[in-house]
Scaffold this motif. Sequence first.
Motif, short mmCIF file in Angstrom:
data_model
loop_
_atom_site.label_atom_id
_atom_site.label_comp_id
_atom_site.label_asym_id
_atom_site.label_seq_id
_atom_site.Cartn_x
_atom_site.Cartn_y
_atom_site.Cartn_z
N LEU A 190 6.17 3.35 -0.20
CA LEU A 190 6.55 3.63 -1.58
C LEU A 190 6.88 2.35 -2.33
N ILE A 191 7.54 1.42 -1.64
CA ILE A 191 7.87 0.15 -2.29
C ILE A 191 6.59 -0.62 -2.61
N ASN B 140 5.02 0.75 -5.70
CA ASN B 140 5.69 0.38 -6.94
C ASN B 140 5.54 -1.10 -7.27
N ILE B 141 5.45 -1.93 -6.23
CA ILE B 141 5.18 -3.35 -6.48
C ILE B 141 3.80 -3.49 -7.12
N THR C 125 -2.15 -0.27 -12.06
CA THR C 125 -2.41 1.13 -11.68
C THR C 125 -3.72 1.24 -10.92
N TRP C 126 -4.71 0.49 -11.39
CA TRP C 126 -5.99 0.57 -10.70
C TRP C 126 -5.87 0.07 -9.26
N ASP D 253 -4.21 2.66 -7.23
CA ASP D 253 -5.11 3.77 -6.91
C ASP D 253 -6.06 3.38 -5.80
N LEU D 254 -6.42 2.12 -5.78
CA LEU D 254 -7.37 1.65 -4.78
C LEU D 254 -6.71 1.47 -3.41
N ASP E 100 -1.42 4.36 -3.46
CA ASP E 100 -1.45 5.70 -4.04
C ASP E 100 -0.74 6.71 -3.14
N GLU F 57 0.42 10.29 -4.46
CA GLU F 57 -0.60 11.31 -4.65
C GLU F 57 -1.36 11.62 -3.36
N THR G 195 10.59 -6.58 -10.31
CA THR G 195 9.66 -6.20 -9.25
C THR G 195 8.44 -7.11 -9.22
N ARG H 203 -10.57 5.05 -10.02
CA ARG H 203 -9.36 5.38 -10.78
C ARG H 203 -9.20 6.86 -11.01
N LEU I 40 12.18 1.43 -6.68
CA LEU I 40 10.86 1.29 -6.07
C LEU I 40 10.45 2.52 -5.28
#
Lengths: 287, 148
Positions: free
Chosen positions: A130-131, A134-135, A144-145, A148-149, A152, A155, A237, B42, B88
């Motif tokens: 999780l960290i 968020n980093i 974000t991309w 996602d790669l 993630d 999700e 962060t 994405r 975080l």
Amino acid sequence: MNRFPDLLRYVKQLLLNNRWGGQTLISLYISLISGILLAIQYDAHSPYYSTATIELIAPFGRFWRALHYYSSQAFFLLLLGHIVVVLWKKEEMLPRASWIRLCASFPIAVLLLFTGYVLRGDATGEAAGLIAENICLSIPVVGTWLNDLLFDITESGVRKVYLHHLIGFVALGAFSLWPHLRRYPAFWRNHSVLVLAILAISVFLKTPMEPERFGLLHIAGPWFFLGLQELLRYLSTFVAGVIAPCIPVVLLFFLPQKTEKRQWAYIFLALWLIAYCILTWISYQRI
Amino acid sequence: MSGKTLPHSSAKSRRALLKRLFGWSVSGALLALLYPFFRFTRYQPKPKPRYVTVPGPLPLSGYRQEKDFILFANQKGTHAVSRTCTHLGCRVNYLEDKEYIECPCHQSRFSQSGERLAGPAERNLPIYKVEVQNNDNGKAQAYVVELV
Ligand code: HEM
Ligand code: FES
């Protein structure tokens, strides 16, 4: 009365002449083999449950898991030693592009080791994942991309992390090391002591696992990320999680060719390392 | 091959031009591939809202810690607080004796209602809607928490 300098010189020679590179490679081979074996029992849908099954129920699961864990640790530590000794010996540097391709194996190794911890799915692994997510998200524009790669977790659970641990990072690592490995192959017969040592450690030592339990008020990350965990308390962060760890990598990638400039790069690398050790120590005190 | 019919230098320069054009088109194709690459990686299927039912009534302590939220039900009312730390993302815990919520990763603290009290986290914990289902005697029989 010059016993002590003699001893120092002896240790230095021992370190410089050690076959770091070959040892690194052999432990990587052991890690790969044992990793493929673990994957036969591992299930990314229920990471913690399947790690616990491997550890507690599957016949010899504890041994294979330990073998993967300790050979991976050995791989990482030996790789560090290998890099330090090569820099120390000031061997001739490769052309820049080849050098960066080769040195990319270091951050890839860190990511491989790290995603392994996430796969474990225990309290440590879950928090670490999780960290990391968020980093990643804190990176401007591409955050974000990239998340996602790579991660993630919120999700997809460990699905993507598992994919990269098994294929993505391994393939990247292989690409990065390919020319190097063609030049310097390693032979198992030269490293029987190392192999026996890793086997013995895996038979006798327990592999860490931190079950989620009531009253678990402090979760420590993987040992090599303790310094980062500490830094994340104080700085934003992005600075603590991205800029700070990228400094040594960038320094390594763009290590100057000229000797006197390179000296400066070494000084910065050493300062960074010392600062990181101090942070790690502070973080360790909290455990 | 065409060196005999054409002056040598012009053939050479034409070949160089073709080579350069080819190089550019390969780079162009690779660059164009970036778009489908980004779009594909994405894509996120829409998350469904999740409803979690907690059987009532709660123990005397007035709270119950589930995997994704902490449910509080007492005289003051009923609400659920997310367990995802706003620093975080670690999973926070309710400390009953201290009456606050704390994160195990960098020890950020939050009140029962999710307000940030201390630590590196900057935002409050999200609150989830709770529907109380009472039985015939007016006692809470179940709490349905809507996770979004
Ligand atoms: C350089 C290469 C690799 C490194 C550094 C590495 C590192 C790690 C580490 C540190 C763990 C956590 C172990 C634990 O705590 O239990 C792990 C877990 C795991 N690794 Fe790897 N790994 C590598 C390659 C591979 C490969 C090639 C595979 C499979 C093809 C693999 C499969 C797994 C699996 C299934 C787990 C989870 C099982 C468990 O934790 O018990 N690994 N890895
Ligand atoms: S993740 Fe909760 S305090 Fe850092």
